[in-house]
Design a protein around this motif. Structure first.
Motif, mmCIF file in Angstrom:
data_model
loop_
_atom_site.group_PDB
_atom_site.id
_atom_site.type_symbol
_atom_site.label_atom_id
_atom_site.label_comp_id
_atom_site.label_asym_id
_atom_site.label_seq_id
_atom_site.Cartn_x
_atom_site.Cartn_y
_atom_site.Cartn_z
ATOM 1 N N ILE A 120 54.341 16.269 43.628
ATOM 2 C CA ILE A 120 53.103 15.960 42.891
ATOM 3 C C ILE A 120 52.043 16.975 43.318
ATOM 4 O O ILE A 120 51.982 17.356 44.491
ATOM 5 N N ILE A 121 51.215 17.412 42.365
ATOM 6 C CA ILE A 121 50.134 18.344 42.719
ATOM 7 C C ILE A 121 48.771 17.734 42.390
ATOM 8 O O ILE A 121 48.645 16.947 41.453
ATOM 9 N N VAL A 122 47.786 18.114 43.189
ATOM 10 C CA VAL A 122 46.390 17.766 42.901
ATOM 11 C C VAL A 122 45.677 19.097 42.734
ATOM 12 O O VAL A 122 45.582 19.876 43.684
ATOM 13 N N ASP A 123 45.208 19.377 41.525
ATOM 14 C CA ASP A 123 44.658 20.700 41.222
ATOM 15 C C ASP A 123 43.156 20.595 40.954
ATOM 16 O O ASP A 123 42.660 19.539 40.561
ATOM 17 N N ASP A 124 42.460 21.694 41.160
ATOM 18 C CA ASP A 124 41.011 21.710 40.903
ATOM 19 C C ASP A 124 40.683 23.010 40.188
ATOM 20 O O ASP A 124 40.350 24.004 40.820
ATOM 21 N N GLY A 125 40.815 22.974 38.869
ATOM 22 C CA GLY A 125 40.499 24.175 38.106
ATOM 23 C C GLY A 125 41.730 24.824 37.496
ATOM 24 O O GLY A 125 41.606 25.764 36.721
ATOM 25 N N ALA A 141 60.186 22.378 37.374
ATOM 26 C CA ALA A 141 61.086 21.253 37.085
ATOM 27 C C ALA A 141 61.046 20.203 38.190
ATOM 28 O O ALA A 141 61.359 19.027 37.956
ATOM 29 N N ASN A 142 60.643 20.615 39.414
ATOM 30 C CA ASN A 142 60.551 19.640 40.528
ATOM 31 C C ASN A 142 59.334 18.745 40.416
ATOM 32 O O ASN A 142 59.242 17.720 41.088
ATOM 33 N N ILE A 143 58.338 19.189 39.636
ATOM 34 C CA ILE A 143 57.046 18.487 39.657
ATOM 35 C C ILE A 143 57.134 17.222 38.807
ATOM 36 O O ILE A 143 57.412 17.285 37.606
ATOM 37 N N LEU A 144 56.850 16.086 39.434
ATOM 38 C CA LEU A 144 56.857 14.816 38.700
ATOM 39 C C LEU A 144 55.586 14.699 37.860
ATOM 40 O O LEU A 144 55.584 14.073 36.803
ATOM 41 N N GLY A 145 54.514 15.287 38.376
ATOM 42 C CA GLY A 145 53.244 15.249 37.660
ATOM 43 C C GLY A 145 52.118 15.645 38.585
ATOM 44 O O GLY A 145 52.361 15.997 39.748
ATOM 45 N N GLY A 146 50.901 15.609 38.055
ATOM 46 C CA GLY A 146 49.770 15.997 38.893
ATOM 47 C C GLY A 146 48.470 15.462 38.331
ATOM 48 O O GLY A 146 48.440 14.777 37.303
ATOM 49 N N SER A 147 47.398 15.778 39.052
ATOM 50 C CA SER A 147 46.076 15.338 38.590
ATOM 51 C C SER A 147 45.126 16.520 38.673
ATOM 52 O O SER A 147 45.310 17.412 39.506
ATOM 53 N N MET A 170 50.044 15.563 33.436
ATOM 54 C CA MET A 170 48.856 15.781 34.276
ATOM 55 C C MET A 170 47.803 14.733 33.925
ATOM 56 O O MET A 170 47.520 14.506 32.745
ATOM 57 N N VAL A 171 47.213 14.126 34.931
ATOM 58 C CA VAL A 171 46.159 13.135 34.717
ATOM 59 C C VAL A 171 44.800 13.831 34.822
ATOM 60 O O VAL A 171 44.530 14.518 35.813
ATOM 61 N N ALA A 172 43.969 13.644 33.802
ATOM 62 C CA ALA A 172 42.663 14.309 33.748
ATOM 63 C C ALA A 172 41.620 13.455 34.473
ATOM 64 O O ALA A 172 40.860 12.713 33.850
ATOM 65 N N VAL A 173 41.592 13.564 35.790
ATOM 66 C CA VAL A 173 40.641 12.759 36.573
ATOM 67 C C VAL A 173 39.207 13.038 36.127
ATOM 68 O O VAL A 173 38.372 12.137 36.044
ATOM 69 N N ASN A 174 38.937 14.316 35.793
ATOM 70 C CA ASN A 174 37.560 14.669 35.403
ATOM 71 C C ASN A 174 37.016 13.805 34.279
ATOM 72 O O ASN A 174 35.820 13.524 34.227
ATOM 73 N N ASP A 175 37.892 13.388 33.352
ATOM 74 C CA ASP A 175 37.407 12.746 32.132
ATOM 75 C C ASP A 175 37.161 11.245 32.289
ATOM 76 O O ASP A 175 36.948 10.537 31.301
ATOM 77 N N THR A 176 37.177 10.771 33.510
ATOM 78 C CA THR A 176 36.981 9.345 33.783
ATOM 79 C C THR A 176 35.505 9.066 34.049
ATOM 80 O O THR A 176 34.832 9.883 34.662
ATOM 81 N N TYR A 177 35.032 7.886 33.624
ATOM 82 C CA TYR A 177 33.614 7.547 33.867
ATOM 83 C C TYR A 177 33.223 7.745 35.328
ATOM 84 O O TYR A 177 32.205 8.354 35.638
ATOM 85 N N CYS A 178 34.045 7.178 36.244
ATOM 86 C CA CYS A 178 33.655 7.227 37.668
ATOM 87 C C CYS A 178 33.703 8.640 38.221
ATOM 88 O O CYS A 178 33.307 8.869 39.358
ATOM 89 N N LYS A 179 34.209 9.600 37.432
ATOM 90 C CA LYS A 179 34.142 11.007 37.839
ATOM 91 C C LYS A 179 32.906 11.659 37.231
ATOM 92 O O LYS A 179 31.925 11.916 37.899
ATOM 93 N N HIS A 364 49.701 6.498 40.775
ATOM 94 C CA HIS A 364 50.093 6.139 39.393
ATOM 95 C C HIS A 364 51.252 7.036 38.933
ATOM 96 O O HIS A 364 52.219 6.561 38.336
ATOM 97 N N ILE A 365 51.150 8.324 39.240
ATOM 98 C CA ILE A 365 52.226 9.256 38.842
ATOM 99 C C ILE A 365 53.505 8.922 39.598
ATOM 100 O O ILE A 365 54.599 8.850 39.009
ATOM 101 N N ALA A 366 53.378 8.692 40.911
ATOM 102 C CA ALA A 366 54.576 8.381 41.710
ATOM 103 C C ALA A 366 55.286 7.142 41.147
ATOM 104 O O ALA A 366 56.515 7.068 41.140
ATOM 105 N N ASN A 367 54.525 6.182 40.654
ATOM 106 C CA ASN A 367 55.129 4.930 40.151
ATOM 107 C C ASN A 367 55.610 5.016 38.708
ATOM 108 O O ASN A 367 56.456 4.236 38.297
ATOM 109 N N ASN A 368 55.020 5.932 37.932
ATOM 110 C CA ASN A 368 55.263 5.899 36.476
ATOM 111 C C ASN A 368 55.810 7.175 35.863
ATOM 112 O O ASN A 368 55.961 7.262 34.641
ATOM 113 N N TYR A 369 56.103 8.190 36.684
ATOM 114 C CA TYR A 369 56.441 9.504 36.111
ATOM 115 C C TYR A 369 57.618 9.438 35.137
ATOM 116 O O TYR A 369 57.690 10.214 34.187
#
Ligand code: NAD
Ligand code: SAH
Length: 413
Positions: A120-125, A141-147, A170-179, A364-369
């Motif tokens: 899993i990756i956590v990216d910024d930009g 191919a190894n990547i299950l997903g990221g944020s 990829m989950v768009a954390v930026n687009d969330t209200y609390c972000k 969430h990704i680890a549980n739902n990929y």
């Protein structure tokens, strides 16, 4: 794999910084207790690319407490704090980052993080995602997903998705209200002025501040400039945002006109060449240029350089450009994000929200990929609400609850 940090002897100083922020990140503290018990990331490898300062270090430690093997690299050559990097490495996190790294070193650090073969990756930009879709596509191919943390990164992801090239969810954390309501607006609002004031030690009150871009970040920077006593001018390209700025009480001008009157200029557009030669030629002696948008492309540095007959560093994070007629223009933090390159980034309580969203998105990704095809996803709304509820509780603020009758009324046909 061995960490690459500047000086391990700085670890105790870095731990002091991490321990300080832990006192003010109550949502992460709740998640920490929960993750130590449930280990939701046991057996997973996570690679994080983020501004490596104390709050990010706490996020990395939290992912480690959740059971993950964590590798961290910086997301900007000037925002890594060497003491924090050393502290994190001393805790068993693999760290590849140092302050003021060259472009080649920065690139090498990203490769090292990917060499750990993350799940899993956590990216910024979008730098990690770009590598995984280019030079290191063998690992995709190894990547299950990221944020993804930031606006520009999400724009890049959506472009990949639209071209049908996105290789993992990829989950768009930026687009969330609390972000974006808090991080982009109040976080950038406060920390940009913190960075500018630390760098210049000048007064903001009574000055004319030109804010380019009235998106979430620009709104925060304009609001705080007004609070500091500045006269604020907004430049925009979007007619709706321009009207919003007018109704919020700001003057709106094209940059060509604003250039003549500004004392401070702050760009937050995600766009290129927002300040360029034709504007710089009009500027007053002593004008100060800063950027808080994603890349160091909003102020055209080549233009500034070619108009200058001399340039020199005059203070930490301040460079003076002397024009042919003797006017001096100052550029802060090489035109990189001034709040991170010349400060500690957003305040701690704000990153508590952003990083709670990050940690819960990774889980969430680890549980739902398995049920997540390669697309860009919103953070699940219940995660956003949970983070807000935890924060309110920590702030000691109660709110009303819907009665069954009220709930039924609100959902009637
Ligand atoms: P946003 O999309 O909400 O706002 C950007 C605004 O800039 C829009 O209103 C757009 O119309 C305007 N704009 C675009 N091109 C312009 C131009 N040439 N001249 C004037 N205005 C222009 O985005 P945001 O969330 O406010 O983010 C802005 C940038 O800041 C992004 O690059 C984002 O990644 C970055 N960001 C930085 C930080 C930080 O810590 N410094 C935090 C969050 C986001
Ligand atoms: N790779 C980019 C990074 C984009 S920065 C670069 O070239 O610098 C924008 C992001 O930084 C924001 O979305 C915000 O959430 C994040 N940020 C702001 N303050 C931070 C902090 N103190 N620690 C870590 N990240 C921070």
């Amino acid at each position: 794999m061995q960490s690459l940090v500047r000086d391990m002897a700085l670890a105790p100083q870095g731990m002091e910084k991490i321990n300080w922020v832990k006192e003010f990140m109550p949502v992460l503290n709740v998640l920490s207790t929960e993750f130590i018990a449930s280990r939701p990331l046991a057996g997973k490898k996570v690679a994080v690319t983020m501004h490596l300062e104390a709050k990010t270090a706490y996020l990395a430690l939290l992912l480690q407490q959740a059971g993950a093997d964590v590798a961290v690299t910086g997301s900007n050559p000037l925002s890594t704090q060497d003491d924090v990097a050393a502290a994190l490495a001393s805790q068993g996190v693999k760290v590849f980052a140092w302050y003021d790294c060259t472009a080649a070193e920065y690139d090498n650090f990203l490769h090292k993080a990917l060499d750990t073969r993350p799940d899993i990756i956590v990216d910024d930009g979008g730098d990690l995602v770009a590598l995984l879709h280019g030079e290191r596509s063998d690992l995709a191919a190894n990547i299950l997903g990221g944020s993804e943390e930031t606006t520009t990164g999400v724009i890049r992801l959506r472009a990949l998705e639209a071209e049908g090239r996105l290789k993992f969810p990829m989950v768009a954390v930026n687009d969330t209200y609390c972000k974006y309501l808090f991080d982009n607006r109040y976080g950038t609002g406060q920390s940009t002025w913190d960075g500018i004031m630390r760098s210049t030690n000048l007064t903001v009150a009574g000055k004319t501040v030109v804010v380019a871009g009235y998106g979430w970040c620009g709104k925060g920077v304009a609001m705080r400039a007004k609070g500091l006593g500045a006269n604020v001018i907004i430049t925009e390209i979007d007619p709706v945002k321009a009207i919003e700025a007018v109704f919020d009480g700001f003057k709106v001008l094209p940059m060509q006109e604003a250039a003549r009157v500004g004392d401070f200029f702050v760009t937050l557009t995600g766009c290129i060449d927002v300040i360029r030669a034709e504007h710089i030629k009009e500027m007053k002696h002593g004008a100060i240029l800063a950027n808080a948008g994603h890349f160091d492309v909003e102020i055209n540095k080549a233009d500034l350089n070619s108009l200058a007959v001399a340039r020199r560093r005059v203070r930490r994070n301040v460079e003076e450009f002397c024009l042919a007629d003797g006017r001096k223009i100052y550029l802060l933090a090489e035109g990189r994000l001034v709040n991170l390159a010349a400060g500690d980034g957003h305040p701690t309580e704000i990153m508590d929200l952003s990083f709670a969203l990050q940690a819960l998105s990774v889980i969430h990704i680890a549980n739902n990929y398995q049920n997540m095809p390669a697309k860009v996803y919103e953070v699940p709304p219940e995660v956003d609400s949970r983070v807000a509820a935890l924060k309110l509780k920590a702030m000691g603020i109660d709110i009303d609850q819907l009665s069954p009758e009220q709930a039924a009324y609100l959902s009637r046909a």
